[in-house]
Write a protein that holds these residues in place. Sequence first.
Motif, short mmCIF file in Angstrom:
data_model
loop_
_atom_site.label_atom_id
_atom_site.label_comp_id
_atom_site.label_asym_id
_atom_site.label_seq_id
_atom_site.Cartn_x
_atom_site.Cartn_y
_atom_site.Cartn_z
N SER A 108 0.83 -1.21 0.00
CA SER A 108 0.00 0.00 0.00
C SER A 108 0.86 1.25 0.00
O SER A 108 0.61 2.20 -0.75
N PRO B 251 -4.56 10.85 -4.58
CA PRO B 251 -5.09 9.61 -4.00
C PRO B 251 -6.31 9.08 -4.75
O PRO B 251 -6.45 7.86 -4.93
N CYS C 224 -6.58 5.59 -6.76
CA CYS C 224 -7.64 4.65 -6.38
C CYS C 224 -8.44 4.21 -7.60
O CYS C 224 -8.71 3.02 -7.78
N ASN C 225 -8.79 5.15 -8.47
CA ASN C 225 -9.55 4.82 -9.68
C ASN C 225 -8.77 3.88 -10.59
O ASN C 225 -9.33 2.98 -11.22
N LYS D 265 -8.56 0.26 -8.90
CA LYS D 265 -9.84 -0.47 -8.94
C LYS D 265 -9.99 -1.26 -10.24
O LYS D 265 -10.73 -2.26 -10.29
N ILE E 186 -6.44 -0.76 -1.67
CA ILE E 186 -7.05 0.37 -2.38
C ILE E 186 -7.50 1.45 -1.40
O ILE E 186 -7.26 2.65 -1.62
N ARG E 187 -8.13 1.04 -0.30
CA ARG E 187 -8.58 2.01 0.70
C ARG E 187 -7.41 2.73 1.36
O ARG E 187 -7.48 3.92 1.66
N LEU F 131 -6.14 5.38 -1.03
CA LEU F 131 -7.09 6.48 -1.10
C LEU F 131 -7.02 7.38 0.13
O LEU F 131 -7.13 8.61 0.02
N SER F 132 -6.79 6.80 1.30
CA SER F 132 -6.96 7.54 2.56
C SER F 132 -5.66 7.88 3.28
O SER F 132 -5.70 8.31 4.42
N SER G 88 -4.02 3.14 6.59
CA SER G 88 -3.86 4.56 6.28
C SER G 88 -3.33 5.32 7.48
O SER G 88 -2.51 6.24 7.34
#
Length: 381
Positions: A168, A202, A206-207, A210, A220-221, A224-225, A248
């Motif tokens: 990550s 971010p 993430c897009n 996915k 992925i989370r 993003l975070s 995160s």
Amino acid sequence: MLEKIQTKNLQEGMYIVCSANGYPGIPHDLANKYILTKDSILTLLRCDIREVLIDSSKSTVADSFPQTSYSEEILFARETYTKTLKLIQNIFETIENGGDLDIEQYGNNINPLLDSLERNSSATASLTILARTNKYIFTHSLNTAILSAILGRFMGLSRESIKDLTISAMLMNVGTIWIPGDILNKKGKLTQQEFSEIKKHPVVACNYLKKQENISIDIIRAVLSHHERDDCSGYPEGLSGNEIPQYSRIISICDSYDAMTSERPYRDAMDPNMAIKHLYSMKNTAFHPRYLESFIKCIGIYPVGCFVKLSDGRYGVVMNNTPQAPLLPQIKIVFDSRFRATHPEYVDLSQRTSGSKGSNLEIVECIHPKSFKLELNRFLW
């Protein structure tokens, strides 16, 4: 120290307190007890208990690898650092060329790095301070990944969870690929509009992730975070508290620390201990105190690689930290009080501070190596 962990990631020797969500409750014969067998874990899963609180301070999970000394591990750590840096560069190139990511293979590729961390985390941790390159985005991603793995291990995460956490962090900045270079590499202060562009990375990452196969939702989370903050001052969603995923929370601290201690076109690098103090000033606001205090315990007030002056006037390099005494690390003394090279002496400050008059030895100053034009690498291996 209470930590929330997914039930599937429990290990024998962990001490369970209760269900993380309160319902359904943990069977009476398993609450406030150690996990002794895999059957106990299966029992919890059958009860549909997906997350539990463990007391990591009572954990008796044994190390999977025999411990090595710094001098034994550093050469291997340097090799794995270089290989993982190339891996991250290849990941960025794959994305730029529109290729597909192979998360499973990346996990296999970082096993040597995680093995090294388990044998002696101080060796690899020192490279996050000393092994700087001119490719900031790759080095920063790797350093954040290493620090996150160290913190995740300290907080009792399983090997598989640490692997996902590390990946990550390696992927956290891939969204910068789509940010214009003149903004990303600007030497001066960003305008509000330019910062708004930066803050998109971010979501863009993430897009992209996915659309890839075999990437867990946890990774992925986390990507993003990783810029969310505990007091909801972060981005992109303004999450707060327990809304922020565990990965995160870990990455955000390590990301901030490495950014502070890195040389940038628009500012000098901050001394590691000053970065730690700055992070601590954000306890209870940007960062959850439990995560931040865990980071400080495992990295130390004076992280490995710091150049310090001792109370007797001698100078040395921090070689290892003692979580129970973060102000009293292990030092390799390399200069006398007149700044003359001396035969190296290893001193454990936690063993030299007994409280009796005249026996105390402590750090009085952390000094940037540039002040004396020092190459600290030569003192560490």
